[in-house]
Write an enzyme that holds these catalytic residues in place. Sequence first.
Site, PDB file in Angstrom:
ATOM      1  N   ARG A  36      12.401   3.725  27.851  1.00 11.86           N
ATOM      2  CA  ARG A  36      12.901   3.258  28.743  1.00 11.86           C
ATOM      3  C   ARG A  36      12.482   4.333  29.809  1.00 11.86           C
ATOM      4  NH1 ARG A  36      18.508   3.710  27.549  1.00 11.86           N
ATOM      5  NH2 ARG A  36      17.406   3.238  25.350  1.00 11.86           N
ATOM      6  N   GLY A 139      12.672  -0.314   5.377  1.00 10.33           N
ATOM      7  CA  GLY A 139      11.168  -0.510   4.240  1.00 10.33           C
ATOM      8  C   GLY A 139      10.698   1.126   4.784  1.00 10.33           C
ATOM      9  N   THR A 141       8.037   2.539   5.887  1.00  9.18           N
ATOM     10  CA  THR A 141       7.078   2.624   7.110  1.00  9.18           C
ATOM     11  C   THR A 141       7.033   3.666   7.912  1.00  9.18           C
ATOM     12  OG1 THR A 141       8.693   2.147   7.891  1.00  9.18           O
ATOM     13  CG2 THR A 141       6.729  -0.142   7.149  1.00  9.18           C
ATOM     14  N   LYS A 195      19.414   7.180   3.014  1.00  5.25           N
ATOM     15  CA  LYS A 195      18.436   7.306   2.773  1.00  5.25           C
ATOM     16  C   LYS A 195      17.611   8.527   3.586  1.00  5.25           C
ATOM     17  CE  LYS A 195      14.807   5.238   5.753  1.00  5.25           C
ATOM     18  NZ  LYS A 195      13.466   6.694   6.645  1.00  5.25           N
ATOM     19  N   ASP A 248      11.834   3.171   0.513  1.00  4.98           N
ATOM     20  CA  ASP A 248      11.905   3.617   1.561  1.00  4.98           C
ATOM     21  C   ASP A 248      12.939   5.564   1.628  1.00  4.98           C
ATOM     22  OD1 ASP A 248      12.655   5.003   4.597  1.00  4.98           O
ATOM     23  OD2 ASP A 248      14.028   3.004   4.986  1.00  4.98           O
ATOM     24  N   ASN A 260      13.081  13.288   8.897  1.00  5.42           N
ATOM     25  CA  ASN A 260      14.442  13.784   8.417  1.00  5.42           C
ATOM     26  C   ASN A 260      14.149  14.883   7.532  1.00  5.42           C
ATOM     27  OD1 ASN A 260      16.519  12.256   9.422  1.00  5.42           O
ATOM     28  ND2 ASN A 260      14.918  10.948   8.385  1.00  5.42           N
ATOM     29  N   VAL A 283      13.913  12.110  17.628  1.00  8.22           N
ATOM     30  CA  VAL A 283      14.779  11.875  16.936  1.00  8.22           C
ATOM     31  C   VAL A 283      14.883  12.212  15.817  1.00  8.22           C
ATOM     32  CG1 VAL A 283      16.838  10.121  16.757  1.00  8.22           C
ATOM     33  CG2 VAL A 283      15.607   9.956  19.133  1.00  8.22           C
TER      34      VAL A 283
END
Length: 335
Positions: A36, A139, A141, A195, A248, A260, A283
């Site tokens: 971006r 998945g 990763t 998840k 995941d 997270n 993010v």
Amino acid sequence: MSTATSAVTVLGAGSYGTALAICLARNGHQVTLWGRNSDDVATLAAERKNQRYLPDIPFPDTLTLEADLQRAAASNEIVLVVVPSHAFGDTLKQIKPALQQGAKVAWATKGLEPNTGRLLQEVAVQELGDAIPLAVLSGPTFAKEMAMGSPTAISVSSTSTEFAQQLADLLHCGRSFRVYNNDDFIGIQLGGAVKNVIAIGAGISDGVGFGANARTALITRGLAELTRLGCALGAKPETFMGMAGLGDLILTCTDNQSRNRRFGLALGKGESVEAAIESIGQVVEGFRNTKEVYLLAQRSGVEMPITEQIYKVLYENKDMKEAAMALLGREQRSE
């Protein structure tokens, strides 16, 4: 790895988009990676690596950089979107006029549409129409391990069996990367969103100091919530025992590479939501996902008590220990 080479555009030069671009280019394919920020793209092109996210992994020679979104989308028939969920719809809207005749669009974005909780498939059909083959990759990763060539397995699902197989062939590498086809388009998308929510809960639990028993209970009952919601939306229950479900979920809830989980840990140790997000520096999809999954569950009439309590912690300032007690104090029932 397929012996035939192809050309692919990857939209999104964050850690995961860069890692997927590296994997594709390493397999011998011509890859255009769009970012971006034009200054950042110029730096990536000059340094031939993503110093911010993957500093020790050089770009293969077949990976080129592009700062113009329309030019990137027009350059190849296959477009892989790897932008945050809040930018997903707008990105598709912008690239639609530039797509080649016969274009195919896939995404590795994990999440739901902000404020509505719609599946990204619904957003894609709205923005691109239903004639374009669509696919999703999901998945267990982590970008760094994937880019380093560590053994990795994911699932792919598509509205076109031919496109699903094409993506599997593009990414598959017998030394390090295995791709499983799955015909459950809804389930594969949903696993990647829910998840994130449960991982925040697992992080909070560990941050507060509840221990391994509590974390494991959260993961197990979180899987039950995911399965209930998925079945209500038409997904197959067995999907959630695969890579995009249980795989995941375990990865994101138990390893501190997960943003997270780290976000939840910071909250559990007393940081505010704003400070925790700032400390991650990337993010945190689960923050938005929590609201969206909560809305989707309410709209679908599905009971998701863990998701509900995490929502109340994040958006209603509920005390974390009170949220835990609310879960433990629920009426006794069969598993």
